[in-house]
Design a protein around this motif. Structure first.
Motif, mmCIF file in Angstrom:
data_model
loop_
_atom_site.group_PDB
_atom_site.id
_atom_site.type_symbol
_atom_site.label_atom_id
_atom_site.label_comp_id
_atom_site.label_asym_id
_atom_site.label_seq_id
_atom_site.Cartn_x
_atom_site.Cartn_y
_atom_site.Cartn_z
ATOM 1 N N VAL A 333 10.644 -17.952 14.892
ATOM 2 C CA VAL A 333 9.875 -19.191 15.011
ATOM 3 C C VAL A 333 10.190 -19.795 16.371
ATOM 4 N N PRO A 334 9.327 -20.630 16.911
ATOM 5 C CA PRO A 334 9.626 -21.287 18.176
ATOM 6 C C PRO A 334 10.886 -22.138 18.059
ATOM 7 N N ILE A 335 11.649 -22.229 19.129
ATOM 8 C CA ILE A 335 12.870 -23.028 19.116
ATOM 9 C C ILE A 335 12.566 -24.482 18.784
ATOM 10 N N ASN A 336 11.333 -24.907 19.077
ATOM 11 C CA ASN A 336 10.915 -26.269 18.757
ATOM 12 C C ASN A 336 11.041 -26.534 17.256
ATOM 13 N N ALA A 337 10.681 -25.525 16.453
ATOM 14 C CA ALA A 337 10.752 -25.666 15.000
ATOM 15 C C ALA A 337 12.191 -25.854 14.549
ATOM 16 N N LEU A 338 13.103 -25.080 15.127
ATOM 17 C CA LEU A 338 14.515 -25.192 14.764
ATOM 18 C C LEU A 338 15.043 -26.591 15.081
ATOM 19 N N LEU A 339 14.684 -27.108 16.243
ATOM 20 C CA LEU A 339 15.137 -28.447 16.638
ATOM 21 C C LEU A 339 14.610 -29.509 15.685
ATOM 22 N N LEU A 340 13.361 -29.364 15.259
ATOM 23 C CA LEU A 340 12.777 -30.350 14.347
ATOM 24 C C LEU A 340 13.393 -30.247 12.951
ATOM 25 N N LEU A 341 13.774 -29.044 12.547
ATOM 26 C CA LEU A 341 14.443 -28.893 11.257
ATOM 27 C C LEU A 341 15.779 -29.632 11.257
ATOM 28 N N LEU A 342 16.486 -29.596 12.376
ATOM 29 C CA LEU A 342 17.792 -30.245 12.469
ATOM 30 C C LEU A 342 17.688 -31.761 12.362
ATOM 31 N N VAL A 343 16.493 -32.292 12.580
ATOM 32 C CA VAL A 343 16.286 -33.733 12.417
ATOM 33 C C VAL A 343 16.564 -34.142 10.971
ATOM 34 N N GLY A 344 16.423 -33.200 10.034
ATOM 35 C CA GLY A 344 16.706 -33.486 8.629
ATOM 36 C C GLY A 344 18.127 -33.958 8.399
ATOM 37 N N LEU A 345 19.072 -33.435 9.184
ATOM 38 C CA LEU A 345 20.455 -33.892 9.081
ATOM 39 C C LEU A 345 20.564 -35.366 9.465
ATOM 40 N N CYS A 346 19.725 -35.778 10.399
ATOM 41 C CA CYS A 346 19.766 -37.163 10.883
ATOM 42 C C CYS A 346 19.089 -38.122 9.902
ATOM 43 N N THR A 347 17.932 -37.735 9.381
ATOM 44 C CA THR A 347 17.199 -38.644 8.499
ATOM 45 C C THR A 347 17.870 -38.802 7.139
ATOM 46 N N SER A 348 18.780 -37.903 6.798
ATOM 47 C CA SER A 348 19.362 -37.880 5.460
ATOM 48 C C SER A 348 20.037 -39.186 5.066
ATOM 49 N N ILE A 349 20.683 -39.863 6.000
ATOM 50 C CA ILE A 349 21.453 -41.054 5.645
ATOM 51 C C ILE A 349 20.793 -42.340 6.124
ATOM 52 N N MET A 350 19.603 -42.246 6.708
ATOM 53 C CA MET A 350 19.006 -43.425 7.344
ATOM 54 C C MET A 350 18.558 -44.493 6.350
ATOM 55 N N TRP A 351 17.982 -44.091 5.215
ATOM 56 C CA TRP A 351 17.478 -45.078 4.263
ATOM 57 C C TRP A 351 18.589 -46.046 3.855
#
Length: 428
Positions: A333-351
């Motif tokens: 997959v494009p490296i862009n996809a991998l970077l966007l997947l890692l955003v999930g680690l960040c959004t996990s605790i935001m709420w």
């Protein structure tokens, strides 16, 4: 006696945990359905995301009435009504497949959104009460949240497996099994809760009308900015993997099965992030956690926007072999996809971080503030739809400017906007 009560509540607890998961299951079904809608009805990416928009707009419509319903009917009756509405919403989406109707599907998504809004109001306090409050109640909420992440992980994967390759004949009927599962779980939950005796979470009574309390909450600058932070946060959480799924299938040419499992990884990383956040939550402040995650998330999205899609990386996904058997393997997959997947680690605790910062010092206005928060969950439909409009005008990669700006706003809120500058307002 206490032990007996716990035994009596075991099945309702399990049902509440499943409903916690179904909120994610039904909600996250809307985004991957976009790749089906764009093909079946030959519409733009923005139109394909209208189902997601309809699902979340229901929060704006039902947020405050839902709070009134809780006050008048109680949690059990509200939960039963929410489940019944959920069955109707999913069934309408099921009918849209046979009728080949885009409008009927949107109506179904909208009705299902009503259900998800009401369930969101019910499951947290019910789990806390069924657990007896305190640490046990909080533990049950954490278990429910974890199951919510698991179901969010599975939804795009199931859709990807059922759809297989995108062809001219791809339609909503391909994902009927997912709709059957949703209706079946809702029906079972309705039956169990109907015959269960449940305690009602304690609701603090106030002599002031809800409208007065809501206006009072809106006098606090840090709350107003925090409410908007919730709006953009849910947009980030939903739009990041939702638009990525369309991008991988429609432009990169990756099979829906692989794309579904790639995007499911985003929700799996959110699960990991929530577990880590829960373990360090008593040592690290919400302000620091939100500052770090929003900054890191902004960097990841910015890199995804500027790096060439020709740079490919291998990620482990579920694939089908030559004879159609499923198994794990590496997919490019494009490296862009991998970077966007890692955003999930960040959004996990935001709420949790945003909520804690926004309601600090509100006192008697807290309940009304929670209702306003629920209304602004509609950002999960509006921001991805705006992304879809940008896709049509400037492409998938540039559409993530919406996510980038949103993360920068969250960074501002964590650093500056969360400060309570209205401490002179009486809250007792």
């Amino acid at each position: 006696m206490t032990q007996q009560n716990k035994q009596n509540y075991l099945l309702p607890i399990i049902i509440m945990v499943f409903l916690f998961g179904m909120i994610s299951f039904v909600t996250n079904l809307a985004a991957p359905m976009g790749k089906i809608l764009t093909t079946q009805f030959d519409v733009s990416p923005a139109m394909g995301l209208l189902g997601n928009l309809a699902n979340f707009i229901a929060y704006a419509v039902m947020g405050i009435p839902g709070g009134i319903m809780l006050t008048r009917l109680g949690y059990k009756k509200t939960a039963l009504i929410a489940i019944a509405i959920g069955i109707i919403g999913v069934f309408i989406q099921y009918l849209s497949g046979g009728q080949e109707s885009f409008v009927i599907y949107l109506i179904g998504a909208f009705v299902a959104g009503f259900s998800m809004c009401l369930l969101n109001m019910v499951v947290n306090p019910m789990l806390n009460t069924l657990g007896g409050g305190g640490n046990k109640g909080n533990q049950l909420i954490q278990i429910g949240g974890s199951f919510n992440s698991v179901m969010g992980t599975l939804t795009p994967m199931l859709v990807g497996v059922l759809v297989g390759e995108i062809t001219k004949s791809t339609s909503i009927t391909d994902v009927y099994p997912v709709l059957y599962i949703a209706m079946g779980v809702f029906a079972f939950a309705f039956i169990v809760l109907s015959f269960s005796k449940l305690p009602e979470p304690h609701a603090e009574k106030t002599k002031e009308p809800l409208s007065t309390l809501m206006l009072g909450a809106l006098k606090f600058r840090h709350f107003v900015l925090g409410a908007f932070a919730i709006f953009v946060y849910v947009g980030i959480e939903v739009g990041t993997p939702g638009v990525l799924d369309l991008w991988l299938v429609k432009e990169i040419g990756i099979a829906p099965t692989i794309s579904g499992f790639v995007c499911g990884t985003y929700w799996f990383l959110m699960l990991i992030g929530r577990l880590v956040g829960a373990s360090i939550g008593n040592k690290v402040s919400s302000k620091i956690m939100l500052t770090v995650t929003s900054a890191v998330g902004a960097i990841l999205v910015a890199l995804a926007m500027i790096l060439p899609v020709s740079t490919m990386v291998n990620v482990p996904v579920l694939q089908t072999d030559a004879v159609g058997a499923l198994g794990f393997g590496l997919a490019e997959v494009p490296i862009n996809a991998l970077l966007l997947l890692l955003v999930g680690l960040c959004t996990s605790i935001m709420w949790g971080g945003i909520f804690n910062l926004a309601v600090e010092g509100l006192g008697k206005y807290l309940s009304a503030a929670s209702g306003i928060f629920m209304v602004l969950v509609c950002g999960g439909g509006i921001l991805p739809w705006i992304q879809g409009l940008i896709v049509s005008a400037a492409g998938y990669q540039f559409s993530y400017i919406v996510i980038l700006i949103s993360l920068i706003y969250l960074l501002y809120y964590a650093l500056i906007g969360c400060k309570n500058v209205n401490k002179d307002i009486p809250v007792e």
